[in-house]
Design a protein around this motif. Structure first.
Motif, mmCIF file in Angstrom:
data_model
loop_
_atom_site.group_PDB
_atom_site.id
_atom_site.type_symbol
_atom_site.label_atom_id
_atom_site.label_comp_id
_atom_site.label_asym_id
_atom_site.label_seq_id
_atom_site.Cartn_x
_atom_site.Cartn_y
_atom_site.Cartn_z
ATOM 1 N N GLN A 1 -18.706 -42.803 -10.369
ATOM 2 C CA GLN A 1 -20.127 -43.817 -10.519
ATOM 3 C C GLN A 1 -20.857 -41.825 -11.485
ATOM 4 O OE1 GLN A 1 -23.466 -44.050 -8.348
ATOM 5 N NE2 GLN A 1 -24.044 -45.825 -10.134
ATOM 6 N N VAL A 2 -21.252 -41.729 -12.552
ATOM 7 C CA VAL A 2 -22.908 -40.588 -13.086
ATOM 8 C C VAL A 2 -23.560 -41.072 -13.219
ATOM 9 C CG1 VAL A 2 -22.691 -39.854 -15.122
ATOM 10 C CG2 VAL A 2 -20.617 -40.484 -14.430
ATOM 11 N N ARG A 3 -24.439 -40.573 -12.619
ATOM 12 C CA ARG A 3 -25.540 -41.425 -11.942
ATOM 13 C C ARG A 3 -26.848 -40.314 -11.908
ATOM 14 N NH1 ARG A 3 -23.241 -41.916 -6.870
ATOM 15 N NH2 ARG A 3 -23.690 -39.760 -5.325
ATOM 16 N N GLY A 4 -28.380 -40.059 -12.342
ATOM 17 C CA GLY A 4 -29.100 -38.929 -11.829
ATOM 18 C C GLY A 4 -30.317 -39.364 -12.692
ATOM 19 N N ARG A 5 -31.371 -38.584 -12.613
ATOM 20 C CA ARG A 5 -32.444 -38.662 -13.248
ATOM 21 C C ARG A 5 -33.339 -37.446 -14.590
ATOM 22 N NH1 ARG A 5 -37.530 -40.994 -10.393
ATOM 23 N NH2 ARG A 5 -35.763 -43.189 -9.987
ATOM 24 N N GLY A 6 -33.194 -37.588 -15.102
ATOM 25 C CA GLY A 6 -33.613 -35.592 -15.842
ATOM 26 C C GLY A 6 -32.547 -34.512 -15.702
ATOM 27 N N ALA A 7 -33.148 -33.680 -15.062
ATOM 28 C CA ALA A 7 -31.755 -32.474 -14.768
ATOM 29 C C ALA A 7 -31.513 -32.688 -13.508
ATOM 30 C CB ALA A 7 -33.015 -31.091 -15.301
ATOM 31 N N MET A 8 -31.335 -33.715 -13.196
ATOM 32 C CA MET A 8 -30.899 -33.630 -11.548
ATOM 33 C C MET A 8 -29.670 -34.517 -11.623
ATOM 34 S SD MET A 8 -32.905 -34.954 -7.905
ATOM 35 C CE MET A 8 -31.403 -34.803 -6.765
ATOM 36 N N GLN A 9 -28.443 -34.352 -11.895
ATOM 37 C CA GLN A 9 -27.232 -35.384 -12.234
ATOM 38 C C GLN A 9 -26.111 -35.470 -11.785
ATOM 39 O OE1 GLN A 9 -27.747 -37.803 -15.164
ATOM 40 N NE2 GLN A 9 -29.710 -37.526 -15.345
#
Length: 454
Positions: free
Chosen positions: A374-382
């Motif tokens: 999985q690639v996940r995150g939000r904004g500059a938190m990946q």
């Protein structure tokens, strides 16, 4: 894609990756020998070099090697290392006075930081703050406030949570090694319930259903009327940059409100523009009763805070909150300059652009790399979670190898996760498109070469 904000911090540090020696170089190896003879072995290390200077998105080591910084000191230097306005503010304040202890002789900068926190944190209600030294201290003080305000003892936390290294926050932290092993016994009245972890939850489990699973456990095993607070990271940090399913946090907030339980948001890593909002709770309009902050608040200087509803914060008796160094004047000056920099450079928008760029690049890599679950995150938190291909079995060795290969090629990438199998990216919000693209080229190559069969 529009250009990201260009780093002008540390102007003497060119914003490019450049290696002139092997990694680590000879001067770093010599310093490593000195470190081993003087520094406790229990202090970990990630990048095997010693930093001489840093600016914007670059770390320059003592051998002259320039590394792209995709860690930001673990989400601390979000405005860039040695950000000009922060440096000016620190120099000016240090020349006026460096310490008096706010509880002995107060100063305006402390008050001004608290005023800013009241404006920025979620909700339009009347708020009060206390300033402390670190994220762990902020979380611990939030629990103190919650217990005093409610008259209850129990504290509920989530699976995969990380809240700090004090005795209480170790109890609240889920991961045993390296954070808890051998350090008990821990503070009592801390209870753990399942988080929302979409990759590893049963297929189709919604955020509301995940919240119901957690709250049913609280009702059955603790009793809502015994609970002072539920403490949550809106996005799990050290636990793996796990973004909960939509609806999980709102449902949890509703349960808390209906039962007189305080909702504490640990925004230590997610706060201050990191996720593309001022605070991660803003994404779904969740308004916590108390918010713990630190890391990105002061451009690299040690500062943390608890901000909450005025009636809750003021429920604590005089003298019950504070500390000798809490809200140090130099750290407060740095915080005010850091907050101005977020606004002046519109780093909330920059975080969203970074997130879009990183997510697109890593999603493309994932399509060619079976070990990327999985690639996940939000904004500059990946983040990228690595597993053994065809399974969900975590592969921490692969994560370590990829991070080490990135270091060898001049890019700092951090790992995390309950299982140690997650690569996390926390670039400075001022990083340029060109520098970020270059770093992602290195990461993509390291991923494909390490974990793609054949």
């Amino acid at each position: 894609m529009a250009s990201l904000s260009v780093a002008d911090g540390g102007a003497s540090v060119p914003q490019r990756r450049h290696l002139v020696t092997e990694v680590p170089g000879p001067r770093s190896r010599a310093l490593a020998t000195r470190r081993a003879a003087a520094v406790a072995a229990g202090v970990a290390g990630t990048l095997p070099v010693f930093v001489d200077r840093a600016g914007g998105g670059i770390l320059l080591d003592v051998d002259g090697n320039a590394f792209v910084d995709l860690g930001s000191g673990i989400a601390v230097t979000s405005v860039g290392n040695a950000a000009p306005e922060v440096v000016r503010a620190v120099r000016s304040q240090a020349g006026r006075f460096t310490h008096t202890c706010f509880m002995v002789t107060p100063y305006e900068e402390y008050v001004e930081v608290c005023e800013e926190l009241a404006r920025l944190t979620p909700g339009g209600h009347d708020k009060r703050s206390v300033l402390v030294n670190s994220g762990a201290e902020a979380v611990e003080n939030a629990v103190k406030v919650a217990r005093r305000a409610t008259g209850r003892d129990a504290v509920v936390v989530l699976d995969h949570a990380y809240h700090g290294r004090t005795n209480l926050t170790m109890a609240m932290t889920a991961k045993a090694m390296p954070y808890k092993t051998g350090f008990g016994p821990f503070a009592g009245e801390v209870y753990r319930v399942p988080a929302s972890y979409p990759l590893r939850d049963p297929a189709g489990l919604t955020g509301a259903q995940a919240a119901a699973r957690a709250t049913a456990m609280i009702d059955a095993q603790v009793g809502a009327d015994q609970v002072a607070c539920v403490v949550v990271e809106p996005i799990l940090g050290e636990g793996g940059f796990v973004v909960p399913a939509a609806g999980f946090l709102p449902a949890l907030a509703t349960w808390c409100r209906d039962r007189g339980v305080l909702l504490v948001a640990d925004e230590v890593q997610t706060g201050f523009a990191r996720t593309g909002d001022w605070f991660a709770c803003d994404d779904e309009g969740v308004v916590p009763d108390l918010v713990a902050t630190a890391k990105g608040i002061a451009g690299g200087l040690p500062l943390g805070a608890v901000t909450g509803r005025a009636e809750l914060m003021d429920a604590v008796h005089v003298g019950g909150l504070g500390g000798t160094y809490g809200g140090n004047p130099v750290a407060c000056a740095a915080a005010l300059a850091t907050l101005r920099t977020y606004r002046d450079l519109d780093l909330v928008a920059a975080a969203r652009r970074i997130g879009a760029l990183v997510h697109d690049r890593l999603t493309d890599v994932a399509a060619r790399t079976p070990a990327v679950a999985q690639v996940r995150g939000r904004g500059a938190m990946q983040a990228v979670e690595l597993v053994r291909p065809g399974t969900l079995e975590p592969d921490p060795a692969a994560a370590r190898r990829v991070a080490q290969e990135c270091s060898r090629r001049g890019v700092l990438v951090l790992t995390c996760g309950t299982y140690g199998n997650v690569l996390r990216l926390l670039p400075p919000l001022v990083i340029s498109v060109e520098l970020l693209d270059d770093a992602l080229d290195v990461l993509a190559a390291a991923l494909v070469e390490d974990v793609t069969p054949g």
